[in-house]
Design a protein around this motif. Structure first.
Motif, mmCIF file in Angstrom:
data_model
loop_
_atom_site.group_PDB
_atom_site.id
_atom_site.type_symbol
_atom_site.label_atom_id
_atom_site.label_comp_id
_atom_site.label_asym_id
_atom_site.label_seq_id
_atom_site.Cartn_x
_atom_site.Cartn_y
_atom_site.Cartn_z
ATOM 1 N N ASP A 47 12.002 22.488 42.827
ATOM 2 C CA ASP A 47 10.823 22.743 40.959
ATOM 3 C C ASP A 47 11.040 23.845 40.791
ATOM 4 O O ASP A 47 12.060 24.853 41.130
ATOM 5 N N VAL A 48 10.630 23.642 39.552
ATOM 6 C CA VAL A 48 10.850 25.056 38.330
ATOM 7 C C VAL A 48 9.909 26.106 38.919
ATOM 8 O O VAL A 48 10.127 26.971 38.793
ATOM 9 N N GLY A 49 8.642 26.124 39.336
ATOM 10 C CA GLY A 49 7.871 26.910 40.019
ATOM 11 C C GLY A 49 8.700 28.215 41.032
ATOM 12 O O GLY A 49 8.475 29.389 41.275
ATOM 13 N N THR A 50 9.736 27.210 42.236
ATOM 14 C CA THR A 50 10.197 27.753 42.412
ATOM 15 C C THR A 50 11.737 28.707 41.754
ATOM 16 O O THR A 50 11.425 30.380 42.167
ATOM 17 N N ILE A 51 12.161 28.430 40.790
ATOM 18 C CA ILE A 51 13.414 29.493 39.871
ATOM 19 C C ILE A 51 12.167 30.970 40.099
ATOM 20 O O ILE A 51 12.658 31.963 40.299
ATOM 21 N N PHE A 52 11.328 30.862 39.012
ATOM 22 C CA PHE A 52 10.389 31.303 38.390
ATOM 23 C C PHE A 52 9.637 32.397 39.574
ATOM 24 O O PHE A 52 10.107 34.082 39.261
ATOM 25 N N SER A 53 9.290 32.205 40.623
ATOM 26 C CA SER A 53 9.254 32.764 41.726
ATOM 27 C C SER A 53 10.336 34.250 42.450
ATOM 28 O O SER A 53 9.589 34.583 42.583
ATOM 29 N N TYR A 54 11.904 33.778 41.956
ATOM 30 C CA TYR A 54 12.428 34.569 42.680
ATOM 31 C C TYR A 54 13.141 35.618 41.408
ATOM 32 O O TYR A 54 13.911 35.869 41.794
ATOM 33 N N LEU A 55 12.351 35.040 39.896
ATOM 34 C CA LEU A 55 12.674 36.389 38.720
ATOM 35 C C LEU A 55 12.115 37.556 38.346
ATOM 36 O O LEU A 55 10.604 37.272 39.355
ATOM 37 N N PRO A 56 12.640 38.358 38.745
ATOM 38 C CA PRO A 56 12.073 39.523 38.591
ATOM 39 C C PRO A 56 10.866 40.245 37.635
ATOM 40 O O PRO A 56 10.379 41.559 37.405
ATOM 41 N N VAL A 57 10.988 39.215 36.241
ATOM 42 C CA VAL A 57 9.950 40.006 35.770
ATOM 43 C C VAL A 57 9.077 38.425 34.739
ATOM 44 O O VAL A 57 9.913 37.290 35.360
ATOM 45 N N LYS A 58 8.266 38.806 34.314
ATOM 46 C CA LYS A 58 7.580 37.462 33.406
ATOM 47 C C LYS A 58 7.442 37.792 32.349
ATOM 48 O O LYS A 58 7.407 38.847 31.613
ATOM 49 N N VAL A 59 6.527 36.815 31.773
ATOM 50 C CA VAL A 59 6.264 37.062 29.999
ATOM 51 C C VAL A 59 5.615 38.112 29.606
ATOM 52 O O VAL A 59 4.448 37.781 30.630
ATOM 53 N N GLY A 60 6.266 38.866 29.106
ATOM 54 C CA GLY A 60 5.068 39.582 28.094
ATOM 55 C C GLY A 60 5.747 41.203 29.381
ATOM 56 O O GLY A 60 4.464 41.433 28.174
ATOM 57 N N GLN A 61 6.538 40.929 30.042
ATOM 58 C CA GLN A 61 6.737 42.461 30.193
ATOM 59 C C GLN A 61 8.597 42.803 29.817
ATOM 60 O O GLN A 61 9.369 41.832 29.378
ATOM 61 N N GLU A 62 9.124 43.493 30.777
ATOM 62 C CA GLU A 62 10.312 44.145 29.679
ATOM 63 C C GLU A 62 11.871 43.824 30.966
ATOM 64 O O GLU A 62 10.997 43.921 31.317
ATOM 65 N N PHE A 63 12.183 43.321 30.082
ATOM 66 C CA PHE A 63 13.615 42.784 30.614
ATOM 67 C C PHE A 63 14.205 43.816 30.408
ATOM 68 O O PHE A 63 15.042 43.750 29.008
ATOM 69 N N THR A 64 15.217 44.333 31.853
ATOM 70 C CA THR A 64 15.681 45.108 31.342
ATOM 71 C C THR A 64 17.341 44.814 32.064
ATOM 72 O O THR A 64 17.498 43.739 32.974
ATOM 73 N N GLU A 65 18.471 45.174 31.493
ATOM 74 C CA GLU A 65 19.982 45.602 32.627
ATOM 75 C C GLU A 65 19.531 44.892 33.779
ATOM 76 O O GLU A 65 20.553 43.564 34.434
ATOM 77 N N GLN A 66 18.890 45.933 35.452
ATOM 78 C CA GLN A 66 18.458 45.623 36.325
ATOM 79 C C GLN A 66 18.341 44.464 36.618
ATOM 80 O O GLN A 66 18.608 43.921 37.432
ATOM 81 N N GLN A 67 17.412 44.274 35.642
ATOM 82 C CA GLN A 67 16.724 42.512 36.055
ATOM 83 C C GLN A 67 17.500 41.514 36.273
ATOM 84 O O GLN A 67 17.244 40.260 36.892
ATOM 85 N N ALA A 68 18.057 42.001 35.034
ATOM 86 C CA ALA A 68 19.352 40.173 34.995
ATOM 87 C C ALA A 68 20.074 40.486 36.177
ATOM 88 O O ALA A 68 20.546 38.958 36.766
ATOM 89 N N ALA A 69 20.648 41.941 36.786
ATOM 90 C CA ALA A 69 21.826 41.260 37.563
ATOM 91 C C ALA A 69 20.800 40.900 38.990
ATOM 92 O O ALA A 69 21.283 39.969 39.784
ATOM 93 N N ASP A 70 19.377 41.618 39.235
ATOM 94 C CA ASP A 70 18.781 40.885 39.836
ATOM 95 C C ASP A 70 18.487 39.684 40.329
ATOM 96 O O ASP A 70 18.641 38.920 41.022
ATOM 97 N N ALA A 71 17.755 39.284 39.374
ATOM 98 C CA ALA A 71 17.715 37.776 38.950
ATOM 99 C C ALA A 71 18.683 36.866 39.389
ATOM 100 O O ALA A 71 18.348 36.016 40.180
ATOM 101 N N ILE A 72 20.353 36.825 38.957
ATOM 102 C CA ILE A 72 21.504 36.443 38.972
ATOM 103 C C ILE A 72 21.585 35.881 40.847
ATOM 104 O O ILE A 72 21.371 34.968 41.955
ATOM 105 N N GLN A 73 21.537 37.423 41.649
ATOM 106 C CA GLN A 73 21.500 37.708 42.714
ATOM 107 C C GLN A 73 20.613 36.919 43.542
ATOM 108 O O GLN A 73 20.878 36.035 44.782
ATOM 109 N N ARG A 74 19.690 37.113 43.032
ATOM 110 C CA ARG A 74 18.283 36.179 43.900
ATOM 111 C C ARG A 74 18.506 34.907 44.028
ATOM 112 O O ARG A 74 18.621 34.141 44.712
ATOM 113 N N LEU A 75 18.854 34.583 42.545
ATOM 114 C CA LEU A 75 18.962 32.691 43.091
ATOM 115 C C LEU A 75 20.001 32.397 43.477
ATOM 116 O O LEU A 75 20.216 31.476 43.982
#
Length: 778
Positions: A47-75
């Motif tokens: 489910d797409v919502g499952t992927i969203f739940s693992y992302l450390p950022v939401k729409v309207g928030q700032e996306f940083t380099e550390q968050q990109a690394a965390d997102a890939i690691q979590r998924l």
């Protein structure tokens, strides 16, 4: 601004190297931004919502380099994906994933030693099975687990080959091709360190054996890790029962030959020395019951310590406390050792726990038998104090029904309550129908055939229905009987029977007709009234019609027709009492059976008959059973007529005195020499069951030795006719026999073969040595 990085690292190393690998590449190419949108590509099942739940950022928030690394690691850590890509364009995050395939099915080819359900459970313990994400690392673990299951059964030559079949919608089918090979057999069992007992004595305690003449059937020479562990415990108990309190045993050494066909077992022991009991004490919370508990202790001072006797004492105390409602009483024997004197001070610590009552009795496992059939045998009542003696009695009563191959009765605490338990009665049903086939051979009666069909638990009601047919050169019998053991709710039983019986004695010159023919048919109604848990009173009545046809008859039957006529009716009333404490009605090992009865006949035939039977069963050790049986019947006429010869009793052959022809004991007719039987019968039997050589403790295969004795005579001073020209010497005297036989619960049903030798045969006796009987369950 734009950012795109793609990573395809192994899941097991991803958490360690991902951040270090990702950060340098992002340092010069990535600038934080506020997320306008997030899109996901490549999902099929997740489910797409499952992927969203693992992302450390939401729409309207700032996306940083550390968050990109965390997102890939979590998924990656979810295990759902084999590849994850994050792409950023115009402040939009695009997450592209490649899902791992899902296991659609797991099948097994070439499997015979296990069932698929059992192996799937074993694979489920390592996270591999239908509906799980397919992972090569888990596949290797599954393959290893399958091999371990086979190794535990002694199949060291097993080969497992996985086959992966791609299926639509990103699924795979997994098939394990299995070559089981042969079970490795035990070639040697060696003991090291045993001084007090020989290796042979210790091997006798084990269920596993080396090859023998019957191991092709028992399979006890096939190695099993579970059986070996049980055997080690049996050896430990053997030493503890003989006072070796410091006995220890090292892990066994199990080696296998290079061809993986032979197993060698070496068991190293440290025996120590036997201890005597110096003192016996009670401690703990005794509830003021010291005087009641102390006699239950079977351990005696100044005797060699025995774990078996100690455990028996523990059981007696816990059973006693259980009968008072303390379902979870704990009794712990604690020996304090004096190593110099080799003596032990034994203290029994008693913790009765809480007193509880039974909330509910639950029946399980009965797919055909109705709950009421089991429940009516329960002597423990719901909403009453827990009583272990009533529960044991209930278990014995259910077991004596003979409907179940396995029976387990236990108490389970009620969640959230400290003073309630549920009684769970779990059963496993067995076939209760039986087809009996019997074959015998005698010098006079020639081939004897018998057949029958019976159903002890018809339609799961607990009622029994049977049809028996016996035919030989001289006798034909047809009996139909129906029994309702709970005709009333109080446990009164009702038996209805119809029968047809024709007797054509031995041909002495009248062709195929025989000397005469007696045809009897009738029906009966009998009731059984329980007066205690083991005692029952029987009463009933039977109507019977007899017709006698004479061709070249014995003188005794000519005299009968002159006195009674060739056609008679009788109404026979019966009254009796029986007590049954046997642990099994089919193959008892302990207990007794007693029956006393009387028949009283009116109408044309006027006589009365008294009968009694007593059986005892004694277990001699774990493998031997001694069975004793005695039976006496005594009959006499009343009024002015003689006892009717057609009601005479017979003995000889199967069920009475083996080694002699069936029904051959007792008086013979003075004109034809036919067997006449008598109005008095006495029979005694002793039979010792022994384990078959090579079958160890397998009770489905046993041999036995027996001794029989019997006598047929007449009451009231009746003559003992010796036949034509005194052809039989002392026909009314005692006859003895002895012999041996084989009893086997074969795949086709119970099989019994016996051979008997007449010990004091007289001149003119007819002998029968061999009997054979087999039955088939359905």
């Amino acid at each position: 601004m734009s950012f795109r990085r793609k990573f395809s690292l192994a899941r097991r190393v991803m958490p360690l190297v991902l951040t270090a690998f990702l950060a340098p590449g992002l340092a010069n190419a990535f600038t934080p931004f506020v997320v306008k949108d997030i899109r996901v590509e490549g999902v099929q099942r997740v489910d797409v919502g499952t992927i969203f739940s693992y992302l450390p950022v939401k729409v309207g928030q700032e996306f940083t380099e550390q968050q990109a690394a965390d997102a890939i690691q979590r998924l990656y850590a979810t295990g759902f994906f084999s590849d994850v890509t994050i792409d950023t364009q115009n402040d939009v995050i695009v997450v592209a994933v490649k899902e791992r395939p899902t296991i659609a099915s797991v099948t097994f080819n070439g499997m015979r030693a296990f069932d698929a359900e059992g192996l799937n459970k074993a694979l489920g313990s390592v996270g591999f099975g239908p509906g799980r994400v397919f992972d090569r690392a888990l596949l290797e673990q599954a393959e290893f687990q399958l091999k371990q299951e086979y190794l535990s059964q002694g199949k060291y030559g097993v080969e497992v080959t996985p086959i992966i079949t791609p299926l639509p919608r990103n699924r795979v089918g997994v098939t394990f091709d299995i070559f089981e090979g042969d079970v490795a057999t035990i070639s040697q069992i060696n003991f090291v360190g045993n001084k007090a007992f020989s290796a042979g004595d210790l091997r006798d305690e084990m269920s596993l054996t080396t090859g023998g003449i019957m191991t092709w059937y028992t399979g006890t020479n096939k190695y099993s890790r579970e059986k070996l562990e049980g055997d080690l415990e049996a050896i430990r108990s053997f030493y503890l029962d003989r006072g070796y309190l410091e006995f220890t045993m090292e892990p066994p050494q199990v080696t296998i030959s290079p061809d993986r066909q032979s197993i060698f077992i070496t068991i190293t022991l440290n025996e120590g020395e036997p201890y005597k009991v110096r003192s016996v004490k009670l401690a703990g919370e005794l509830l003021g019951l010291d005087d009641q508990i102390r006699p239950l202790i079977q351990v005696k001072e100044n005797e060699t310590f025995s774990a078996a006797v100690s455990n028996a004492s523990v059981k007696s105390i816990t059973d006693y406390l259980g009968s008072l409602g303390y379902a979870f009483a704990n009794v712990n024997p604690n020996p304090q050792l004096d190593r110099e004197a080799k003596e032990a001070d034994l203290t029994f610590y008693v913790d009765p726990g809480r007193r509880v009552y039974v909330r509910r009795i639950q029946i399980g496992g009965n797919t055909r038998t109705r709950d009421v059939v089991v429940r009516r045998e329960m002597r423990q009542q719901e909403s009453a104090w827990y009583d272990s003696s009533s529960i044991k009695e209930s278990r014995d009563r259910i077991d004596r029904l003979g409907y179940f191959s396995e029976l387990n009765v236990d108490a389970a605490p009620v969640p959230g309550s400290s003073d309630q338990v549920d009684i769970n009665v779990d059963v496993k049903e067995k076939p209760t129908g039986l087809i009996n086939l019997g074959v015998g051979y005698g010098s006079t009666d020639k081939v004897i055939l018998s057949a029958g069909i019976s159903q002890e638990n018809i339609f799961g009601s607990g009622n029994s229905l049977s049809l028996q047919v016996n035919t030989s050169k001289t006798n034909r019998t047809l009996v139909v009987a129906h029994t309702d053991p709970y005709w009333t709710t109080e446990g009164i039983s009702k038996t209805t029977s119809l029968y047809y019986r024709r007797t054509t004695p031995y041909d002495t010159g009248s062709g195929d007709r025989g000397d005469y023919r007696v045809t009897a048919y009738g029906g009966g109604l009998n009731f059984g009234v329980p007066i205690s848990e083991y005692d029952r009173v029987f009463a009933g009545a039977t109507f019977e019609h007899n017709k006698l046809e004479l061709y070249d008859p014995p003188q005794a039957y000519t005299d009968f027709t002159n006195e009674y006529g060739d056609s008679t009716n009788a109404v026979i009333f019966n009254l009796g009492w029986a007590k049954d404490t046997r642990d099994s009605a089919i193959a008892p090992r302990k207990g007794s059976y007693t029956r006393l009865g009387t028949d009283f006949s009116t109408a044309d035939l006027r006589y009365y008959m008294l009968s009694g039977q007593q059986q005892y069963y004694f277990p001699l050790g774990r493998s031997f059973t001694l069975a004793l049986n005695a039976k006496v019947d005594w009959a006499r006429s009343y009024g002015s007529k003689t006892f009717p010869v057609i009601k005479n009793m017979y003995a000889g052959g199967l069920g009475s005195v083996r080694g002699y022809e069936g029904a051959s004991l007792g008086p013979r007719d003075v004109r034809t020499g036919d067997y006449l039987g008598g109005s008095r019968r006495m029979i005694a039997n002793a039979q010792l069951y022994l384990p078959f050589p090579g079958a160890t403790r397998d009770r489905t295969l046993r041999w036995f030795v027996f001794a029989d004795a019997g006598q047929i005579a007449n009451t009231g001073g009746g003559a003992c006719a010796t036949g034509i020209r005194n052809q039989v010497e002392d026909p009314c005297g005692w006859r003895y026999s002895a012999g041996l036989g084989l009893s086997w619960e074969s795949p086709m049903g119970p099989l019994e073969i016996s051979w008997g030798k007449a010990l004091n045969a007289k001149s003119g006796d007819d002998l029968q040595a061999f009997q054979f009987q087999i039955g088939t369950g359905f």
